[in-house]
Structure formats: structure tokens, C-alpha cells
Scaffold this motif. Structure first.
Motif, PDB file in Angstrom:
ATOM      1  N   ASN A  10      -7.364  57.592 -11.700  1.00  0.00           N
ATOM      2  CA  ASN A  10      -8.113  56.481 -11.119  1.00  0.00           C
ATOM      3  C   ASN A  10      -8.183  56.653  -9.615  1.00  0.00           C
ATOM      4  O   ASN A  10      -7.261  57.154  -8.979  1.00  0.00           O
ATOM      5  N   ASN A 486     -19.968  37.182 -21.264  1.00  0.00           N
ATOM      6  CA  ASN A 486     -20.055  38.626 -21.062  1.00  0.00           C
ATOM      7  C   ASN A 486     -21.081  39.210 -22.021  1.00  0.00           C
ATOM      8  O   ASN A 486     -21.155  38.829 -23.194  1.00  0.00           O
ATOM      9  N   THR A 497     -20.950  46.810 -19.399  1.00  0.00           N
ATOM     10  CA  THR A 497     -20.535  45.429 -19.587  1.00  0.00           C
ATOM     11  C   THR A 497     -20.754  44.657 -18.295  1.00  0.00           C
ATOM     12  O   THR A 497     -20.506  45.171 -17.204  1.00  0.00           O
ATOM     13  N   ASN A 523     -18.036  40.501 -12.823  1.00  0.00           N
ATOM     14  CA  ASN A 523     -17.508  41.864 -12.907  1.00  0.00           C
ATOM     15  C   ASN A 523     -18.503  42.755 -13.638  1.00  0.00           C
ATOM     16  O   ASN A 523     -19.275  42.285 -14.495  1.00  0.00           O
ATOM     17  N   LEU A 524     -18.469  44.043 -13.326  1.00  0.00           N
ATOM     18  CA  LEU A 524     -19.387  45.018 -13.918  1.00  0.00           C
ATOM     19  C   LEU A 524     -18.596  46.246 -14.342  1.00  0.00           C
ATOM     20  O   LEU A 524     -17.693  46.698 -13.629  1.00  0.00           O
ATOM     21  N   GLY A 525     -18.926  46.780 -15.495  1.00  0.00           N
ATOM     22  CA  GLY A 525     -18.318  48.022 -15.952  1.00  0.00           C
ATOM     23  C   GLY A 525     -19.353  48.915 -16.599  1.00  0.00           C
ATOM     24  O   GLY A 525     -20.328  48.437 -17.189  1.00  0.00           O
ATOM     25  N   GLY A 527     -19.797  53.248 -18.310  1.00  0.00           N
ATOM     26  CA  GLY A 527     -19.125  54.507 -18.587  1.00  0.00           C
ATOM     27  C   GLY A 527     -19.969  55.449 -19.412  1.00  0.00           C
ATOM     28  O   GLY A 527     -20.983  55.059 -20.017  1.00  0.00           O
ATOM     29  N   ARG A 543     -15.496  56.418 -16.248  1.00  0.00           N
ATOM     30  CA  ARG A 543     -15.659  54.971 -16.173  1.00  0.00           C
ATOM     31  C   ARG A 543     -15.850  54.505 -14.731  1.00  0.00           C
ATOM     32  O   ARG A 543     -15.268  55.065 -13.804  1.00  0.00           O
ATOM     33  N   ASN A 545     -15.796  50.677 -12.697  1.00  0.00           N
ATOM     34  CA  ASN A 545     -15.573  49.238 -12.765  1.00  0.00           C
ATOM     35  C   ASN A 545     -15.723  48.629 -11.378  1.00  0.00           C
ATOM     36  O   ASN A 545     -15.225  49.187 -10.393  1.00  0.00           O
ATOM     37  N   ASP A 547     -14.994  44.964  -9.766  1.00  0.00           N
ATOM     38  CA  ASP A 547     -14.491  43.596  -9.875  1.00  0.00           C
ATOM     39  C   ASP A 547     -14.975  42.784  -8.690  1.00  0.00           C
ATOM     40  O   ASP A 547     -15.063  43.283  -7.568  1.00  0.00           O
ATOM     41  N   THR A 587     -13.567  50.864  -8.779  1.00  0.00           N
ATOM     42  CA  THR A 587     -12.634  51.836  -9.332  1.00  0.00           C
ATOM     43  C   THR A 587     -13.390  52.819 -10.212  1.00  0.00           C
ATOM     44  O   THR A 587     -14.208  52.419 -11.044  1.00  0.00           O
ATOM     45  N   SER A 589     -12.662  56.157 -12.818  1.00  0.00           N
ATOM     46  CA  SER A 589     -11.596  56.850 -13.536  1.00  0.00           C
ATOM     47  C   SER A 589     -12.190  57.885 -14.487  1.00  0.00           C
ATOM     48  O   SER A 589     -13.282  57.711 -15.025  1.00  0.00           O
TER      49      SER A 589
END
Length: 594
Positions: A10, A486, A497, A523-525, A527, A543, A545, A547, A587, A589
Motif C-alpha cells: 500500500n 453505496n 464502488t 468514498n470512492l473505490g 480496481g 486497487r 481508494n 476516502d 491509497t 495497493s
């Protein structure tokens, strides 16, 4: 059960790096194991200082067959961090979320000595836990569970102040400080780090315990008998550690060999308390399968907790012993009705107990040692729906608290409990989740909580009782409304997401004179499941992310609750302190299974 390894790295806006690795041994004659290690390092997101942590975990599982298993889990965690400061509402509004009251350089008081510095705000801590979960099949209808465990913790947390220590500091008469200069001699030597010290609030805890459960199946009834025992020991001290010329302590760990001793060789302590807490609980429970649609659960427990406190004496306290015991019968009951294969109705009732913190043994306040344990009757009535592509749940709850405990801090910064009397929490929880066409999914939940205080609170100012108007007010740090939503996507190659959570305003004091505003944080994610050579790498994922996507500036919750932030009959408890919400954090990873 398969031999292999997992590696993950990460990195992002708040960490220099967080490598993680796990090795799986695979299964050999019923025994399988894994070992994982990780390291985290980064800068504080607000204020000066750094964050460092190391973790190691070992997990072994042995299956002897016929329902006989053993699972051993060992965990070690060590951190050596600076402490985050908490802000009052006024500090946040006037200076913004990046404000840190811990100075970045040492400040010098009128006596020419260091008195405040971020380098003194340290939070080093070590923990070790061991759990052995064993399950034995004694007969076709009889099973025994034996779970011994052990916890050890050692470290401290402290603010940014330096503490004076000299020949005249001994008010309790426990130490002989004749080996130290006087305050006047320290003040006249012209050295800013002499006569003032780093004084960590050190806590060391040992908690061995064991839980045993016997389950006996008798047709329509499943009986469970259990016994839990724990003997916790806790040492709480405040040694004095010298400062370097730059204002930082010579050692941040509280069991330092550099701690100051008196003329007799005894370590000088600002606090020296040792608490033994034997606790036990015995229970019996019957699960009655009345028919395929109806299930009834009924049980009764008895809980006993003792506090055996020894104050060894300190600069301000004389040695003494103080003890207290808490006992309660704790019944529980539950009823479940299966309407059809998708719908279920349920009701549950339970009584719980939470004993006061161990510092009530040592507090000199009126009636502190006689503080009653917090008890509650908890009711839940609800409905669950489980479909092929959708799940729904709705729950009404009613929680009736007596002697509701509020953890706070007194004028000296030491932890103290507030007994808020009777409090009723009632409300509604809703959840809805499921699958949508074209690889989309969704989740949403809503909670409404009315946490109403039932009594006015009596406080004492210079021995004079003052009645605060708390009856009918919302309990501190409990938002009335929370809403989360979500939307997600996953097609086996890409996933994403996006969601947010709304939390309504909450109060920092029991009289509801000060509140922090509500906020919505998104928040957003995203991958990618990377294509890999299956001969070497089983799978790999990249991935991202984010926040607090829109960088909302907000206070996240109450750190120190006050009885009243406004003045009543000349008494004001002070300003509540709040946790500052994290800014936008990115972040990235990369993880792979081998």
C-alpha cells in the motif's frame, strides 16, 4: 489449506508505505498454518510527528476429525507514534482542521524551562494476544468447547506538556527527594531541559482467562451450559524521564531505565496504582425448536466482578487499598418465526451489565468508589427478508439504561466517569441490499436513535450541589439520524464502488448546550483484476481508494464529554473536545496470491 503466499503493498497520501505478506503452509495431516507480517510508516496527517507500526500474526488449525478441532491464534502489535491532539469546537472553527495545539518547537515558560512540545506527545504501545479455541465431540449429541486466552498490553499515551520535579514536589510523603535540587536551583541554572520531565501515563495489563461451553442436544431442545473466568491485573504508573537539550525525552517507552529515582533508589511516580479484577460468569441456555417455523431461546447468567485496588502512593497520594464488588443476574430470551423460506420475524430481550472503570477506586470524589454498574434491558423486534437478488431488514429497538456511564476527563486530564442516571435509547434500523442488472449492486441503511436522558444531573461545585437540566435531552455523542448508501460494480475484470454516509448533529455535553453539525462524507473505490500467469501467480489486483472524496471538513465525534458547556449557577464543566475528521486520503495497493 493450500500452500502459497500473499503479498500486498500500500502507498498513498498518508503513508510512506505499508507492505504486507502472508505465508500459507498448506495442510499436513490435518494441520494447516499461516504467518503474516506487516509494517506501516507515515507522517501525521495533522500536526508534527510520525506513525509507525509492526504486526505479526500466526494462525494454526488442527482438525482431528469427528468434530474435534483446535485453533491457535497468536498476535503481536507494536507502535511508536506521536499522539494526535483533539480540538474544541472553537479551535476548529477559528483555526481549521489542520490546527495543532501541540507546538512544533519547544516552548519555554516564565521559569526558563520547556513546558510544551509535540515531541512530548507520545503514544508507544505493545500488545500480545493468544487464543486457543478447542472443540471436542464427546458424543453424537454432546460437544465441549474450551477456549483459554491471554492478553498483554504495555505502553502509554500522553499530551504535550513537560512536568516539573524538584525537591519540593513530594506532597504525599512517599518519596525522599533530597537527592534533587530545589525549584529555585533548577530555575537559576539557565538550562531549559533541567527540572522538567517527560511523564508518560503508563498502563501495563495482563489478562488471562478461559471460556468453557457444553452443548447438549436433546431432540427439540439444545441446552448450553457455560462458565467464563478472567483474572486481569493492571499497573498504572507515571515515571519521570529526563529531556534532551532539544526538548525530546531520552526514551519514549515508560519502562525506561532513565526514569528518575529518589534518594532511596525508588522510581518517582506521579501515579502508582495496581488493580486486580477477578471476573466470572456462569450461564445456562435452552434453544427450543418448537416446530420448523418457531424457535424459542431462553437463558439466565450470573456475573460477578471484583475490583481489588492497591494505591502504592505517589507524589500526591498516600498508600491505601480499596475494593469493590459487582453482581447481577442477566436473563435473556428470544423468539423467531419463519413465515416462509424468505421471511423471518424475530424478537429478543437481554439484560447487560458494564462495571465502572477501575479508577473509581482511587478517585477522591464523593461516592466514587460506590459508583453503581451500568445495566440495561435491550429489546429488539424485527423482520428479515432474504431473496435471490435482494435482502431487507427492519428492526425496532428499545434500550433502557440505568446508571448510564459516560467516559470523560477531569480538570487534570485524568479519565473520569460521569453517571448520567437513566437513559432510554429507542429507534429504528433499516437495511436494503441486492444485485442489479449489468453487474451492479447496491447497499443502503438508515438508523434513527432517540437517546433521551430521564433524569436531571446533580453536580458539585466547591461542595455545593447544582442541578443541571438534562432530563429530556439527547444523550451526548449519539446522532439522531444516520444514512448510508453505496452503489457498486463488478464484472470479474473491473470493479468500482461509490458511496456516502450522512451523520446528523451530535452534542458534546449532557445539557445539549454545544453541538457539532451534521456531515456527509463520500468514498470512492476502484480496481482491476490483473491478467496473470496462473503457473506462478494465482491472482492479482490493483486497487485505488479515495476516502473523503470531496474533502469535507468536519468534526467526527466527541472525545471528551462534558456535563455542561454553558454556565449554570456559576458552574461550567468546560469545553468538550472532538475528534477531527480525516481529510481526503488516496491509497493505491497492489496485491497478489502465489
Amino acid at each position: 489449506k493450500e500452500t502459497g503466499a500473499v503479498a500486498k503493498q500500500n502507498g498513498g497520501s498518508k503513508t510512506k508505505g505499508k507492505p504486507f505478506a502472508r505465508l500459507n503452509t498448506g495442510e499436513i495431516n490435518g494441520l494447516s498454518n499461516w504467518l503474516s507480517v506487516s509494517h506501516t510508516e507515515g507522517e501525521m496527517w495533522r500536526g508534527s510527528g510520525a506513525v509507525r507500526a509492526d504486526k505479526v500474526e500466526w494462525n494454526s488449525f488442527f482438525d482431528a476429525g469427528n468434530g474435534n478441532t483446535a485453533n491457535l491464534i497468536l498476535k503481536y502489535h507494536e507502535q511508536d507514534n506521536n499522539s494526535y491532539s483533539q480540538l474544541t469546537k472553537a479551535q476548529f472553527q477559528q483555526n481549521g482542521r489542520k490546527y495543532d495545539p501541540y507546538p512544533a518547537t519547544p516552548t519555554v515558560g516564565s521559569n526558563g524551562k520547556y513546558n510544551s512540545y509535540y515531541g512530548l506527545a507520545q503514544n508507544p504501545f505493545q500488545t500480545f494476544t493468544a487464543v486457543l479455541n478447542t472443540q471436542f465431540k464427546l458424543a453424537d449429541n454432546l460437544a465441549l468447547s474450551v477456549i483459554p486466552y491471554y492478553y498483554w498490553g504495555n505502553g502509554s499515551g500522553v499530551g504535550s506538556s513537560a512536568y516539573a520535579l524538584n525537591r519540593g514536589s513530594n506532597q504525599g510523603g512517599v518519596f525522599d527527594l533530597g537527592n534533587l535540587p530545589t525549584a529555585a536551583q533548577y530555575n537559576a541554572d539557565g538550562t531549559p531541559n533541567s527540572g522538567v520531565y517527560y511523564r508518560p501515563s503508563r498502563t501495563q495489563t495482563w489478562r488471562p482467562g478461559i471460556t468453557t461451553k457444553l452443548t447438549w442436544d436433546l431432540g427439540d431442545h439444545s441446552l448450553q451450559f457455560g462458565y467464563w473466568y478472567e483474572r486481569a491485573r493492571q499497573s498504572q504508573t507515571q515515571p519521570f524521564i529526563p529531556l534532551k537539550s532539544n526538548g525530546k525525552p531520552v526514551d519514549t517507552w515508560p519502562d525506561s531505565n532513565s526514569a528518575i529515582v529518589d534518594a532511596n533508589g525508588n522510581t518517582v511516580q506521579g501515579r502508582d496504582r495496581f488493580t486486580v479484577t477477578p471476573a466470572q460468569k456462569v450461564w445456562a441456555q435452552d434453544t427450543w425448536y418448537i416446530n420448523p417455523d418457531w424457535t424459542l431461546i431462553a437463558g439466565l447468567a450470573y456475573m460477578n466482578v471484583e475490583r481489588e485496588g492497591t494505591n502504592h502512593g505517589s507524589l500526591n497520594e498516600r498508600p491505601e487499598k480499596r475494593n469493590q464488588t459487582y453482581n447481577k443476574l442477566l436473563p435473556n430470551a428470544g423468539l423467531k418465526y419463519q413465515l416462509d423460506e424468505r421471511d423471518q420475524l424475530f424478537y429478543s430481550l437481554s439484560r447487560n451489565m458494564r462495571v465502572p472503570q477501575n479508577y473509581v477506586l482511587y478517585d477522591k470524589g464523593a461516592g466514587s468508589i460506590d459508583a453503581e454498574p451500568e445495566t440495561s434491558w435491550n429489546h429488539e423486534l424485527g423482520w428479515r427478508y432474504s431473496g435471490d437478488d435482494m435482502n431487507l431488514a427492519a428492526t425496532l429497538f428499545y434500550m433502557d439504561f440505568k446508571n448510564r456511564q459516560v467516559s470523560s476527563r477531569d480538570i487534570n486530564g485524568d479519565f473520569a466517569d460521569i453517571n448520567a442516571g437513566s437513559v432510554v435509547n429507542k429507534g429504528l434500523e433499516l437495511e436494503w441490499s441486492g444485485q442489479l442488472p449489468h453487474h451492479f449492486n447496491y447497499y443502503t441503511s438508515y438508523t434513527y436513535t432517540k437517546a433521551e436522558q430521564q433524569d436531571d444531573l446533580t453536580v458539585y461545585n466547591a461542595g455545593k450541589p447544582i442541578v443541571l437540566p438534562t432530563s429530556g435531552k439527547q444523550f451526548a455523542n449519539v446522532p439522531k439520524n444516520m444514512l448510508a448508501a453505496n452503489i457498486g460494480y463488478d464484472d470479474g475484470r473491473f470493479y468500482g464502488t461509490f458511496g456516502g454516509k450522512y451523520t446528523s448533529e451530535l452534542y458534546g455535553d449532557l445539557t445539549n448546550d454545544e453541538a457539532i453539525s451534521g456531515r456527509t462524507v463520500f468514498n470512492l473505490g476502484a480496481g482491476i483484476y490483473l491478467p496473470v500467469d496462473k503457473k506462478v501467480v494465482k491472482d492479482a489486483t490493483l486497487r485505488l481508494n479515495v476516502d473523503n472524496l470531496f474533502d469535507k471538513k468536519y468534526l467526527d465525534g466527541v472525545y471528551t464529554t462534558k456535563t455542561n458547556a454553558a454556565s449554570y449557577s456559576g458552574f461550567r464543566d468546560g469545553d468538550p473536545a472532538y475528534i477531527v475528521g480525516l481529510d481526503r486520503t488516496v491509497t493505491v495497493s497492489l496485491e497478489a496470491n502465489f
